[in-house]
Scaffold this motif. Structure first.
Motif, PDB file in Angstrom:
ATOM      1  N   SER A  58      -6.499 -13.305   2.796  1.00  0.00           N
ATOM      2  CA  SER A  58      -5.383 -12.567   3.405  1.00  0.00           C
ATOM      3  C   SER A  58      -4.941 -13.292   4.676  1.00  0.00           C
TER       4      SER A  58
ATOM      5  N   ASN B 244      -0.441  -8.217   0.903  1.00  0.00           N
ATOM      6  CA  ASN B 244       0.329  -7.539  -0.153  1.00  0.00           C
ATOM      7  C   ASN B 244       1.679  -7.091   0.381  1.00  0.00           C
TER       8      ASN B 244
ATOM      9  N   CYS C  58       0.662  -0.890   2.311  1.00  0.00           N
ATOM     10  CA  CYS C  58      -0.468  -0.777   3.221  1.00  0.00           C
ATOM     11  C   CYS C  58      -0.684  -2.139   3.873  1.00  0.00           C
ATOM     12  N   ALA C  59      -1.272  -2.125   5.057  1.00  0.00           N
ATOM     13  CA  ALA C  59      -1.454  -3.384   5.779  1.00  0.00           C
ATOM     14  C   ALA C  59      -2.877  -3.518   6.300  1.00  0.00           C
ATOM     15  N   GLY C  60      -3.603  -4.496   5.743  1.00  0.00           N
ATOM     16  CA  GLY C  60      -4.927  -4.857   6.247  1.00  0.00           C
ATOM     17  C   GLY C  60      -4.756  -6.146   7.038  1.00  0.00           C
ATOM     18  N   GLY C  61      -4.681  -7.276   6.302  1.00  0.00           N
ATOM     19  CA  GLY C  61      -4.309  -8.542   6.928  1.00  0.00           C
ATOM     20  C   GLY C  61      -2.843  -8.850   6.700  1.00  0.00           C
ATOM     21  N   GLY C  62      -2.203  -8.068   5.817  1.00  0.00           N
ATOM     22  CA  GLY C  62      -0.763  -8.185   5.620  1.00  0.00           C
ATOM     23  C   GLY C  62      -0.307  -8.917   4.371  1.00  0.00           C
TER      24      GLY C  62
ATOM     25  N   ALA D 101      -6.866   2.605  -5.263  1.00  0.00           N
ATOM     26  CA  ALA D 101      -7.772   2.109  -4.224  1.00  0.00           C
ATOM     27  C   ALA D 101      -7.459   2.852  -2.927  1.00  0.00           C
TER      28      ALA D 101
ATOM     29  N   GLU E 192      -7.214   1.670  -0.027  1.00  0.00           N
ATOM     30  CA  GLU E 192      -6.229   0.872   0.729  1.00  0.00           C
ATOM     31  C   GLU E 192      -4.818   1.226   0.272  1.00  0.00           C
ATOM     32  N   SER E 193      -4.617   1.188  -1.049  1.00  0.00           N
ATOM     33  CA  SER E 193      -3.289   1.463  -1.611  1.00  0.00           C
ATOM     34  C   SER E 193      -2.827   2.869  -1.249  1.00  0.00           C
TER      35      SER E 193
ATOM     36  N   LEU F 262      -9.008  -1.950   4.844  1.00  0.00           N
ATOM     37  CA  LEU F 262      -8.006  -2.296   5.869  1.00  0.00           C
ATOM     38  C   LEU F 262      -8.645  -2.352   7.257  1.00  0.00           C
TER      39      LEU F 262
ATOM     40  N   SER G 253      -7.117  -5.814  -8.044  1.00  0.00           N
ATOM     41  CA  SER G 253      -6.146  -5.836  -6.946  1.00  0.00           C
ATOM     42  C   SER G 253      -5.223  -7.041  -7.031  1.00  0.00           C
ATOM     43  N   HIS G 254      -4.273  -7.061  -6.078  1.00  0.00           N
ATOM     44  CA  HIS G 254      -3.325  -8.163  -5.975  1.00  0.00           C
ATOM     45  C   HIS G 254      -3.982  -9.466  -5.550  1.00  0.00           C
TER      46      HIS G 254
ATOM     47  N   GLN H  64     -13.498  -7.130  -3.144  1.00  0.00           N
ATOM     48  CA  GLN H  64     -12.309  -7.388  -3.971  1.00  0.00           C
ATOM     49  C   GLN H  64     -11.923  -8.868  -3.975  1.00  0.00           C
TER      50      GLN H  64
ATOM     51  N   THR I 226      -1.542  -1.462  -4.672  1.00  0.00           N
ATOM     52  CA  THR I 226      -2.223  -2.764  -4.700  1.00  0.00           C
ATOM     53  C   THR I 226      -3.436  -2.818  -5.611  1.00  0.00           C
ATOM     54  N   GLY I 227      -4.047  -1.661  -5.900  1.00  0.00           N
ATOM     55  CA  GLY I 227      -5.233  -1.772  -6.741  1.00  0.00           C
ATOM     56  C   GLY I 227      -5.823  -0.441  -7.143  1.00  0.00           C
TER      57      GLY I 227
HETATM   58  C1  LIG Z   1      -7.593  -6.410   0.252  1.00  0.00           C
HETATM   59  C2  LIG Z   1      -6.795  -5.267  -0.196  1.00  0.00           C
HETATM   60  C3  LIG Z   1      -5.742  -4.737   0.584  1.00  0.00           C
HETATM   61  C4  LIG Z   1      -5.408  -5.202   1.971  1.00  0.00           C
HETATM   62  O1  LIG Z   1      -5.177  -6.548   2.160  1.00  0.00           O
HETATM   63  P1  LIG Z   1      -3.730  -7.112   2.559  1.00  0.00           P
HETATM   64  O2  LIG Z   1      -3.998  -8.539   2.822  1.00  0.00           O
HETATM   65  O3  LIG Z   1      -3.261  -6.365   3.769  1.00  0.00           O
HETATM   66  O4  LIG Z   1      -2.859  -6.894   1.401  1.00  0.00           O
HETATM   67  C5  LIG Z   1      -4.992  -3.699   0.070  1.00  0.00           C
HETATM   68  N1  LIG Z   1      -5.262  -3.166  -1.126  1.00  0.00           N
HETATM   69  C6  LIG Z   1      -6.280  -3.634  -1.901  1.00  0.00           C
HETATM   70  C7  LIG Z   1      -6.519  -2.982  -3.224  1.00  0.00           C
HETATM   71  C8  LIG Z   1      -7.068  -4.698  -1.468  1.00  0.00           C
HETATM   72  O5  LIG Z   1      -8.060  -5.144  -2.243  1.00  0.00           O
END
Ligand SMILES: *Cc1c(COP(=O)(O)O)cnc(C)c1O
Length: 458
Positions: A234, A273, A267-271, A387, A389-390, A343, A115-116, A144, A418-419
């Protein structure tokens, strides 16, 4: 370059890796609200933060004005192992969708951690090393971030101590072993190694742990062990700063092929990426030089932007971390157990929260079965196993491309991939077995989370 000459992949060369990170805050008219000390209710000072984070990272965290931070050469050299990442034109997906839209994605999954997160892990580990520290501590849920940090620490010869949520530690042994292979020590949380862990174990024997609890343990060890600091993957301003490398590279690649994206999706988890991907584009938007539609995509089961409150809240469930003003569901909010796609964080970066509040970006929530449908379509057409999340971003990109099909518009759509999803196959299995369901919290569910918001002015 004419439209049909655009390559499948646009790579920059090594020397075109950006030399500085871009700090979006410098161009924001309304700056993100400061972190508050939960004890005093006053903005946190550098002195209060330096026992927890290393000095340079505190400086980056608090600096709302410096537009560019030079990337140290050692970090650039590490980036060269897996960057520049490609900007891919999704010709195969476009064909399957039969859309006039042009779809692009920036692929951040081409490193072992998948991932990023490695973009910030190496920066945070580097500054810890520079300060002469012995090691860093952190928490990880699915793993991750812990994996990315262990890779960075191995490279720099830094000790890495990861508190991994116990249920993941037991159910996701593969990520745990990747971390150990890179030399990290991985402790299931809650553990008997910390005071807070012992307290939680005494109060809730047999608990399988939570991210909030793992954060509390990691912070305790960092602040009580000489030569250690805590790092976070994040949410924080410094993390968005490091992740700006994604957007800067994407912009340089677009400039190379003479294309300007119309819609940018992440995508937005903590924001982190999304904040990184949009930063140079949002900078242009803030300075009035260009306009872009920017869309944050979140799970319907954890809808911080679309149904949260813009308020000061704790960043952790243990309520020991600073208060941040953000879109939040309340630090006690826990997504439904059937939520499979990551997320899960209850809050959102303060930078993105302010931009969203000021109407500079959009947000939408998507349901997980439709996310995995998009993931499957993407895997079968573009070849990459994304992933979960992505795949939230993929869902929204496909929806926008289908809208273009209705209107005949040839929009340029960029999304952040992102992954990769190799460690998320239990979620894929659920989907493949037809056992995945959607859960959207009721207003009453959300009210319970809001009831726990601290009473803070601002
Ligand atoms: C952790 C993660 C995210 C979400 O985290 P952000 O801080 O919102 O970017 C998204 N995609 C992948 C693959 C992750 O590992």
């Amino acid at each position: 370059m004419s439209e049909n000459n655009i390559p499948y992949k646009t790579y920059l060369n090594e020397n075109e890796i950006p030399k500085a990170w871009y700090n979006l805050r410098a161009d924001m008219k309304t700056k993100p609200a400061p972190l508050l000390n939960p004890g005093t209710g006053k903005p946190l000072t550098a002195e209060e933060l330096t026992p927890i984070f290393c000095e340079e990272l505190v400086r980056q965290e608090l600096d709302n004005d410096t537009a560019y931070f030079p990337i140290p050469q050692d970090i650039v050299d590490f980036y060269k192992m897996y960057r520049p990442s490609p900007l891919v034109r999704a010709y195969c997906l476009e064909k399957v969708l039969d859309t006039p839209a042009k779809i692009y994605y920036k692929f951040e999954g081409n490193n072992t951690s998948g991932s990023h997160k490695l973009n910030s892990a190496i920066a945070q580990a580097y500054y810890a090393k520079q300060q002469g520290l012995k090691g860093v501590t952190t928490e990880t849920g699915a793993g991750q971030w812990g994996t990315a940090l262990s890779m960075a620490c191995a490279y720099l010869g830094l000790d890495c101590k990861v508190f991994m949520v116990k249920v993941s530690y037991e159910q996701k042994p593969f990520r745990r072993e990747v971390m150990r292979t890179y030399g990290a020590s991985v402790t299931p949380s809650p553990s008997a190694e910390t005071a807070v862990g012992r307290k939680i174990l005494a109060e809730h024997p047999g608990t399988t742990g939570s991210l909030g609890c793992a954060i509390s343990e990691a912070v305790e060890v960092a602040t009580q062990t000489p030569g250690y600091r805590y790092v976070l993957g994040s949410v924080l301003n410094q993390v968005l700063l490091h992740q700006s490398i994604i957007g800067l590279e994407a912009k340089a690649a677009f400039d190379k092929i003479g294309v300007k994206p119309d819609i940018i999706i992440g995508c937005a988890g903590g924001g982190s990426n999304l904040g990184g991907l949009i930063s140079p584009f949002m900078g242009e938007k803030l300075r009035g030089e260009a306009d872009y539609r920017i869309i944050a995509v979140e799970p319907a089961s954890c809808p911080s932007f679309t149904r949260g409150r813009f308020a000061y809240d704790f960043c952790d469930t243990g309520m020991i971390c600073p208060l941040a003003k953000m879109y939040t569901l309340g630090s006690g909010f826990i997504p439904s157990p059937n939520h499979a796609g990551g997320l899960r964080f209850h809050g959102m970066s303060t930078i993105l929260s302010q931009l969203y509040h000021d109407g500079l970006m959009e947000a939408r929530a998507v349901e997980q079965t439709s996310v995995f449908e998009a993931a499957e379509l993407f895997a079968r057409s573009e070849g990459i196993l994304p992933a979960p999340e992505s795949s939230h971003a993929i869902r929204a990109a496909i929806d926008e491309a289908m809208r273009c099909k209705e209107t005949g518009e040839e929009k340029n759509i960029l999304f952040g991939l992102t992954g990769t999803g190799y460690f998320d196959l239990t979620a894929y299995q659920k989907y493949n077995d037809g056992e995945m369901s959607d859960y959207i919290p009721t207003d009453a569910d959300l009210e319970r989370g809001f009831a726990g918001l601290p009473k803070v002015e601002g």
